[in-house]
Write a protein that holds these residues in place. Structure first.
Motif: not given
Length: 66
Positions: A5, A8, A13, A20-21, A24-25, A44, A48, A53-54, A57
């Motif tokens: 991450l 990225f 983000l 979504f953030t 992703a995290k 997004s 996405q 996103l999950a 990452w």
């Protein structure tokens, strides 16, 4: 496991919606707070989903929950 991450850009983000953030995290607790049945399929600005996103990452716990 997914991409790092840190690669990225943080500004990207910040441009995504909070769900979504969090995905992703890999913040499963926050994802559970933010995602409802109504918005689980939201995309997004870049097209996405949170599950995408999950997965991207490497956050399988978040992806499975979603």
């Amino acid at each position: 496991m997914g991409q790092n991450l840190k690669q990225f850009p943080e500004f990207r983000l910040g441009l995504m919606g909070e769900q979504f953030t969090a995905a992703a995290k890999g913040d499963l607790h926050r994802v559970k707070q933010l995602i409802t049945e109504a918005n689980v399929e939201d995309l997004s600005d870049e097209g996405q989903s949170a599950v995408h996103l999950a997965c991207m990452w490497g956050h399988t716990d978040v992806a499975v929950w979603l």
